[in-house]
Motif scaffolding. Structure first.
Motif: not given
Length: 277
Positions: A50-62
């Motif tokens: 929550p302090l350093l939010p980013g854009l969640f995406s399947a690519r980022a997680l993979l």
């Protein structure tokens, strides 16, 4: 300059994490130290989201999941190399390999650092080799242990490369994926090998400290990579053995050999060259 500061801070924190990890493995089983420290890191990264939010995406997680598998494989191979070889051979082989691969990947991807910075890169790689040496240790080591050490270094280098491939706007999500996959892999290996994950009495605090510091270093790496070139950031991060050595000297009173002191001096010179470029 921001990338240099962040990457240097990352190296200092990585080295401190390794120091605590080394202390922990003197009292607890390796699998317990690795698994529990990784769980502590996972808890930290979830708290920081929550302090350093980013854009969640399947690519980022993979990309993160892949990085975590590479890093966990590198760690297992590193311990395997230590079990079959000698530290004075395994440590520098692993460290230099993990530094060289991201540099080569960055250059192959079109990065073109200033010639002064490239001089710093060469000096940094030499310093990693020097600080990892222990002239008092037994010499030798089988060809097999050297090959395993090279594979371990490839795993660590792959961790840095794969994290760097995640989207720039992903924030900390790649680290969430990395830690999920690494924890799963280590726990499964421990179960298959029949190893306990219970730490020794009084060892949990040191293990947790190692895990929190390791994750903090990962965060600093991502921030540094967002500000600079992979070929420069990764080689600065690879200077972490210098801070581990200095902590061992100050806290444990371990003696530093002249070759290692020369490596520390080269590391400082490398940071300076990359900073002014």
């Amino acid at each position: 300059m921001t990338a240099v500061i962040l990457a240097t801070a990352c190296a200092l924190v990585y080295g401190t994490a390794d120091f605590f990890g080394g202390l922990a493995t003197r009292r607890s089983r390796v699998f317990a130290v690795v698994a529990l420290s990784q769980l502590a890191g996972l808890a930290l990264i979830l708290a920081l989201l929550p302090l350093l939010p980013g854009l969640f995406s399947a690519r980022a997680l993979l990309w993160g999941l892949a990085a975590g598998l590479a890093g966990a494989a590198g760690l297992v191979l590193f311990y395997r190399a230590l079990a079959t070889g000698v530290m004075s051979v395994v440590a520098p082989t692993t460290a230099v390999t993990s530094a060289v691969l991201p540099v080569l990947f960055g250059l192959a991807s079109g990065e073109r650092p200033h010639p002064v910075a490239l001089t710093g890169v060469v000096l940094a790689l030499g310093s990693v080799l020097l600080v990892s040496q222990d002239p008092s240790a037994a010499k030798g080591g089988s060809v097999g242990s050297v090959l395993v050490a090279l594979a371990a270094g490839a795993g660590f280098g792959g961790f840095f490369i794969l994290l760097a491939l995640a989207p720039d706007d992903a924030g900390l999500w790649p680290l969430v994926g990395a830690r999920l996959s690494s924890v799963t892999m280590v726990v499964l290996l421990a179960v298959v090998a029949g190893r306990t994950l219970k730490p020794a009495a009084g060892g949990l605090r040191v293990i947790v400290a190692a895990g929190l510091l390791d994750m903090l270093a990962n965060v600093l790496y991502l921030l540094a990579k967002a500000e600079g070139l992979l070929s420069l950031v990764a080689v600065l991060v690879s200077l972490y053995p210098a801070s581990t050595l200095l902590l061992a000297r100050q806290v444990l009173g371990e003696r530093l050999h002249p070759v290692q002191l020369t490596g520390v001096a080269c590391a400082l010179g490398a940071v300076a060259l990359i900073a002014v470029a």
